[in-house]
Design a protein around this motif. Structure first.
Motif, mmCIF file in Angstrom:
data_model
loop_
_atom_site.group_PDB
_atom_site.id
_atom_site.type_symbol
_atom_site.label_atom_id
_atom_site.label_comp_id
_atom_site.label_asym_id
_atom_site.label_seq_id
_atom_site.Cartn_x
_atom_site.Cartn_y
_atom_site.Cartn_z
ATOM 1 N N PHE A 284 18.244 17.357 13.062
ATOM 2 C CA PHE A 284 17.371 18.219 12.392
ATOM 3 C C PHE A 284 16.716 17.530 11.456
ATOM 4 C CE2 PHE A 284 16.949 20.453 8.311
ATOM 5 C CZ PHE A 284 15.851 21.448 8.633
ATOM 6 N N SER A 285 17.199 16.429 10.684
ATOM 7 C CA SER A 285 16.663 15.882 9.757
ATOM 8 C C SER A 285 15.623 14.797 10.431
ATOM 9 C CB SER A 285 17.540 15.035 8.827
ATOM 10 O OG SER A 285 18.319 14.020 9.530
ATOM 11 N N LEU A 286 15.959 14.173 11.407
ATOM 12 C CA LEU A 286 14.850 13.188 11.862
ATOM 13 C C LEU A 286 13.765 14.090 12.479
ATOM 14 C CD1 LEU A 286 17.374 10.874 13.673
ATOM 15 C CD2 LEU A 286 15.930 10.185 12.107
ATOM 16 N N MET A 287 13.781 15.331 12.901
ATOM 17 C CA MET A 287 12.937 15.962 13.450
ATOM 18 C C MET A 287 11.963 16.302 12.321
ATOM 19 S SD MET A 287 13.060 16.258 16.703
ATOM 20 C CE MET A 287 11.680 17.565 16.994
ATOM 21 N N MET A 288 12.561 16.582 11.334
ATOM 22 C CA MET A 288 11.947 16.957 10.112
ATOM 23 C C MET A 288 10.982 15.617 9.590
ATOM 24 S SD MET A 288 11.990 20.013 9.415
ATOM 25 C CE MET A 288 11.787 20.216 11.158
ATOM 26 N N ILE A 289 11.636 14.599 9.830
ATOM 27 C CA ILE A 289 10.923 13.194 9.094
ATOM 28 C C ILE A 289 9.836 13.076 10.102
ATOM 29 C CG2 ILE A 289 11.359 11.109 8.992
ATOM 30 C CD1 ILE A 289 14.236 11.367 8.197
ATOM 31 N N SER A 290 10.021 13.386 11.315
ATOM 32 C CA SER A 290 8.797 13.173 12.113
ATOM 33 C C SER A 290 7.821 14.219 11.833
ATOM 34 C CB SER A 290 9.257 13.444 13.815
ATOM 35 O OG SER A 290 8.305 13.803 14.496
ATOM 36 N N MET A 291 8.123 15.477 11.441
ATOM 37 C CA MET A 291 7.052 16.582 10.820
ATOM 38 C C MET A 291 6.453 15.999 9.667
ATOM 39 S SD MET A 291 7.604 20.557 10.207
ATOM 40 C CE MET A 291 7.956 20.258 8.521
ATOM 41 N N VAL A 292 7.271 15.305 8.840
ATOM 42 C CA VAL A 292 7.144 14.812 7.500
ATOM 43 C C VAL A 292 5.800 13.838 7.651
ATOM 44 C CG1 VAL A 292 7.563 13.384 5.710
ATOM 45 C CG2 VAL A 292 9.174 15.185 6.227
ATOM 46 N N PHE A 293 6.008 12.797 8.779
ATOM 47 C CA PHE A 293 5.043 11.790 8.981
ATOM 48 C C PHE A 293 3.807 12.493 9.497
ATOM 49 C CE2 PHE A 293 8.533 8.862 8.523
ATOM 50 C CZ PHE A 293 8.162 8.077 7.711
ATOM 51 N N ASN A 294 3.821 13.396 10.560
ATOM 52 C CA ASN A 294 2.497 14.396 10.918
ATOM 53 C C ASN A 294 1.799 14.854 9.702
ATOM 54 O OD1 ASN A 294 3.158 13.728 13.541
ATOM 55 N ND2 ASN A 294 4.026 15.688 14.068
ATOM 56 N N MET A 295 2.568 15.604 8.714
ATOM 57 C CA MET A 295 1.874 15.966 7.752
ATOM 58 C C MET A 295 1.390 14.823 6.723
ATOM 59 S SD MET A 295 1.993 19.420 7.892
ATOM 60 C CE MET A 295 1.386 19.737 6.387
ATOM 61 N N PHE A 296 2.074 13.794 6.536
ATOM 62 C CA PHE A 296 1.883 12.673 5.747
ATOM 63 C C PHE A 296 0.396 12.238 6.298
ATOM 64 C CE2 PHE A 296 1.547 8.151 5.197
ATOM 65 C CZ PHE A 296 1.735 7.981 3.656
ATOM 66 N N VAL A 297 0.346 11.994 7.717
ATOM 67 C CA VAL A 297 -0.825 11.581 8.282
ATOM 68 C C VAL A 297 -2.208 12.458 8.081
ATOM 69 C CG1 VAL A 297 -2.079 11.349 10.495
ATOM 70 C CG2 VAL A 297 0.193 10.244 10.143
ATOM 71 N N ARG A 298 -2.090 13.661 7.982
ATOM 72 C CA ARG A 298 -3.040 14.853 7.826
ATOM 73 C C ARG A 298 -3.274 14.749 6.234
ATOM 74 N NH1 ARG A 298 -2.154 20.198 11.167
ATOM 75 N NH2 ARG A 298 -1.591 19.349 13.160
ATOM 76 N N ALA A 299 -2.234 14.588 5.276
ATOM 77 C CA ALA A 299 -2.341 14.526 3.787
ATOM 78 C C ALA A 299 -3.043 13.207 3.482
ATOM 79 C CB ALA A 299 -1.072 14.622 3.218
ATOM 80 N N LYS A 300 -2.696 11.992 4.059
ATOM 81 C CA LYS A 300 -3.435 10.645 3.797
ATOM 82 C C LYS A 300 -4.836 10.703 4.312
ATOM 83 C CE LYS A 300 -2.902 5.791 4.781
ATOM 84 N NZ LYS A 300 -2.474 4.697 5.600
ATOM 85 N N ALA A 301 -5.161 11.261 5.263
ATOM 86 C CA ALA A 301 -6.405 11.325 5.799
ATOM 87 C C ALA A 301 -7.422 12.218 4.660
ATOM 88 C CB ALA A 301 -6.574 12.068 7.095
ATOM 89 N N SER A 302 -6.538 13.451 4.159
ATOM 90 C CA SER A 302 -7.492 14.210 3.328
ATOM 91 C C SER A 302 -7.639 13.633 1.972
ATOM 92 C CB SER A 302 -6.723 15.408 3.327
ATOM 93 O OG SER A 302 -6.864 16.255 4.365
ATOM 94 N N ALA A 303 -6.494 13.044 1.524
ATOM 95 C CA ALA A 303 -6.477 12.310 0.388
ATOM 96 C C ALA A 303 -7.436 11.199 0.160
ATOM 97 C CB ALA A 303 -4.973 11.749 -0.076
ATOM 98 N N GLY A 304 -7.507 10.384 1.262
ATOM 99 C CA GLY A 304 -8.575 9.419 1.196
ATOM 100 C C GLY A 304 -9.873 9.874 0.963
ATOM 101 N N ARG A 305 -10.227 11.085 1.845
ATOM 102 C CA ARG A 305 -11.569 11.727 1.556
ATOM 103 C C ARG A 305 -11.856 12.365 0.170
ATOM 104 N NH1 ARG A 305 -13.936 14.335 5.940
ATOM 105 N NH2 ARG A 305 -13.663 16.499 5.150
ATOM 106 N N ILE A 306 -10.747 12.711 -0.513
ATOM 107 C CA ILE A 306 -11.014 13.176 -1.910
ATOM 108 C C ILE A 306 -11.055 11.821 -2.836
ATOM 109 C CG2 ILE A 306 -9.493 14.304 -3.627
ATOM 110 C CD1 ILE A 306 -8.366 15.898 -1.732
ATOM 111 N N GLY A 307 -10.367 10.931 -2.460
ATOM 112 C CA GLY A 307 -10.543 9.646 -3.230
ATOM 113 C C GLY A 307 -11.774 9.028 -3.222
ATOM 114 N N GLU A 308 -12.585 9.280 -1.925
ATOM 115 C CA GLU A 308 -13.871 8.635 -2.049
ATOM 116 C C GLU A 308 -14.871 9.416 -3.068
ATOM 117 O OE1 GLU A 308 -13.999 7.922 3.034
ATOM 118 O OE2 GLU A 308 -14.900 9.405 2.160
#
Length: 574
Positions: A284-308
């Motif tokens: 369960f935790s590793l599946m959640m970690i996988s989901m975390v990284f999916n969300m992190f990828v999206r959030a990182k892309a969005s944070a980069g655009r906000i940072g610009e």
């Protein structure tokens, strides 16, 4: 991502408290399998009912503690993430407001809308998730590994094989997914851009009956967004089943090895059950970690655009000092040349020099594309000159805070913009504390008072979206009233009387002369009749001054002015 430091400093304490409760929740979850193994191996095996009840009650107590910790953590996570999202969105909006037109022009308008809405939401969701499951998953994973290894070293060999494989899959997931989600956000920008353009021009679309064309254009943008989103999700979707397969194979291996060791008397049944539960928790935790990284990828892309946007620096600078008020309303252009950033070809304006004295009415006329609107956009420092100097009241505007300059200037733009609300609200945009007397005086000067009073609710009449319940000429007069109520030193009318009839325009100019004799007025117009009686007329042609003077002087000496006069009035110049 430096812009996040402010919010980290502000919310770290509340975030930490939420994580502490999350840790208690994880510890409670991790204790359950070990207690259950004791109940099975000792209580059930020895048929000791008291032991079963004792440790069963202990399990129940731990469950209650975990539930309380989970509820507290959930409340804190919601409060922190919502406050963070609201503040980030507000700060981003304020940052956009501080940018010069040159800086704003670097971003597509639809992209800015997406960054204020969708991108901020993506980052907010990630922050919320950090305090809910994203921190709990690593805790469960690490804690599960420790508890399982402590429980049985021989079965832990399975974990030593499974966990590194899953870690490699998750890292690959993150590296591959990030570029895809950047493309998704850009495709969303395009969808917003098409929709924004349609809504702003909906009347034209209806007038020309171009619904099918607009639908096709939107569908293309929407299909592109769908394709990009589908590609990103499809790529990301490959990883979850692979992780699930590896972990389930690990559970099968645990059951097989555990079963063999139980048969041989080398392990107790409770240990196998507990180890299986820990494997399930780790799964369960590793599946959640996988989901975390999916969300992190999206959030990182969005944070980069906000940072610009946050990293975009206002190219305008000034010294904090007051402006000279001894000569109010004077404007001097000295060898001004101007080009828009990134524009190719000749400058928009070339070596422009002229002066507007206090109280003068100066007309500016020229063919379409001659640089009229660009010229007057330099006065309030919407843009800075490429070379040369513009002075207001004898001061170089490059050394003045744009706020100070704009307090002295009122501009009525070429495109009329009214805001949802009442007539009085729109006029008060020029001066928040304007009295009713000042509002009515401004409306009378702009020739708006009569039609306002004929409206059902007078000055409290509500405007539809963009003022759709008023005609073009009425909207222009309301915009002029909004500028006049400010009582500026300098009034700029950028072709803002084009929808007025000759009689109304004449009355407006008479009112300005009568009630605003000390007002310096720059009047940009396409119609020669609008500026024919100005104190001075500037004739622009291809970004240069082709002539300057009164109507009588220009009609004799300026070829460009003669051509405009002849084309509009229809008389040959003698």
């Amino acid at each position: 991502m430096k812009f996040l430091n402010k919010y980290i400093r502000k919310y770290w304490l509340s975030f930490s408290i939420a994580v502490i409760f999350l840790t208690f929740e994880a510890i409670c979850d991790l204790l359950q399998p070990t207690i259950m193994s004791k109940i099975i191996d000792i209580g059930v095996a020895n048929k000791d009912l008291n032991y079963v009840f004792k440790y069963g009650g202990f399990m129940l107590l731990i469950t209650v503690v975990g539930a309380i910790a989970a509820s507290t953590r959930s409340i804190l996570a919601s409060i922190v993430s919502q406050n963070f999202g609201a503040e980030l969105r507000s700060d981003l909006f304020r940052k956009i407001q501080t940018l010069s037109f040159k800086s704003i022009d670097k971003f597509d308008r639809a992209s800015l809308v997406t960054r204020l809405t969708n991108d901020v939401t993506q980052v907010q969701v990630f922050v919320n998730g950090l305090m809910r499951i994203f921190v709990k998953a690593p805790l469960l994973c690490i804690g599960g590994l420790i508890m399982a290894t402590k429980l049985n070293v021989h079965l832990a060999v399975v974990l030593a094989v499974v966990v590194p494989i899953v870690a490699i899959i998750i890292i690959s997931n993150m590296k591959i997914g990030f570029p895809f989600f950047m493309k998704v956000q850009k495709a969303l920008d395009h969808v917003n851009g098409v929709m924004r353009e349609y809504l702003s021009g909906v009347r034209v679309v209806k007038a020309f009956n171009r619904f099918d064309y607009e639908v096709d254009k939107f569908n293309k943008a929407n299909d592109e967004f769908q394709a990009k989103s589908t590609s990103a999700i499809r790529i990301m979707a490959i990883f979850s089943p692979v992780i699930m397969l590896v972990l389930n194979l690990g559970i099968v291996a645990v059951l097989w090895i555990g079963g063999v060791r139980v048969d041989n008397g080398q392990m107790q049944v409770g240990h196998v059950i507990a180890f299986t539960n820990y494997m399930t928790q780790i799964l369960f935790s590793l599946m959640m970690i996988s989901m975390v990284f999916n969300m992190f990828v999206r959030a990182k892309a969005s944070a980069g655009r906000i940072g610009e946007v946050f990293e975009e620096e206002n190219d305008m600078s000034w010294k904090d000092r007051d402006q000279n008020d001894s000569i109010k309303g004077r404007i001097d252009f000295e060898n001004v040349t101007f080009s828009y950033d990134g524009a190719s070809g000749d400058p928009i304006l070339k070596n422009i020099s002229f002066s507007c004295l206090p109280g003068e009415t100066v007309g500016i006329i020229g063919s379409t594309g001659s640089g009229k609107s660009s010229l007057i956009g330099l006065i309030p420092r919407f843009y800075d000159v490429t070379s040369g100097t513009i002075k207001i009241n004898g001061e170089n505007i490059k050394g003045l805070n744009p706020k100070i300059i704009r307090e002295k200037i009122a501009t009525v733009p070429q495109k009329t913009t009214l805001f949802t609300g009442s007539v009085i609200d729109n006029i008060r945009w020029g001066k928040e504390d304007a009295t009713m007397e000042e509002i009515e005086k401004a409306a009378m000067m702009s020739q708006a008072h009569d039609f306002i009073m004929e409206s059902p609710e007078g000055y409290h009449t509500r405007l539809g979206q963009g003022g759709v319940n008023f005609s073009g000429g009425q909207k222009q007069r309301l915009s002029i009233a909004r500028a006049l109520v400010k009582q500026p030193e300098i009034l700029i009318l950028d072709d803002s009387t084009s929808a007025l009839d000759m009689v109304t325009e004449s009355k407006l100019k008479e009112s300005l002369k009568k009630y605003a004799s000390n007002l310096t007025c720059l009047l940009i117009a396409q119609r020669i009749t609008s500026i024919i009686d100005a104190d001075k007329i500037i004739v622009l042609d291809d970004g240069e001054i082709a002539g300057a003077g009164t109507h009588d002087e220009l009609i004799k000496d300026c070829r460009v002015y003669q051509e405009i006069y002849h084309s509009q009035i229809g008389k040959e110049v003698e």
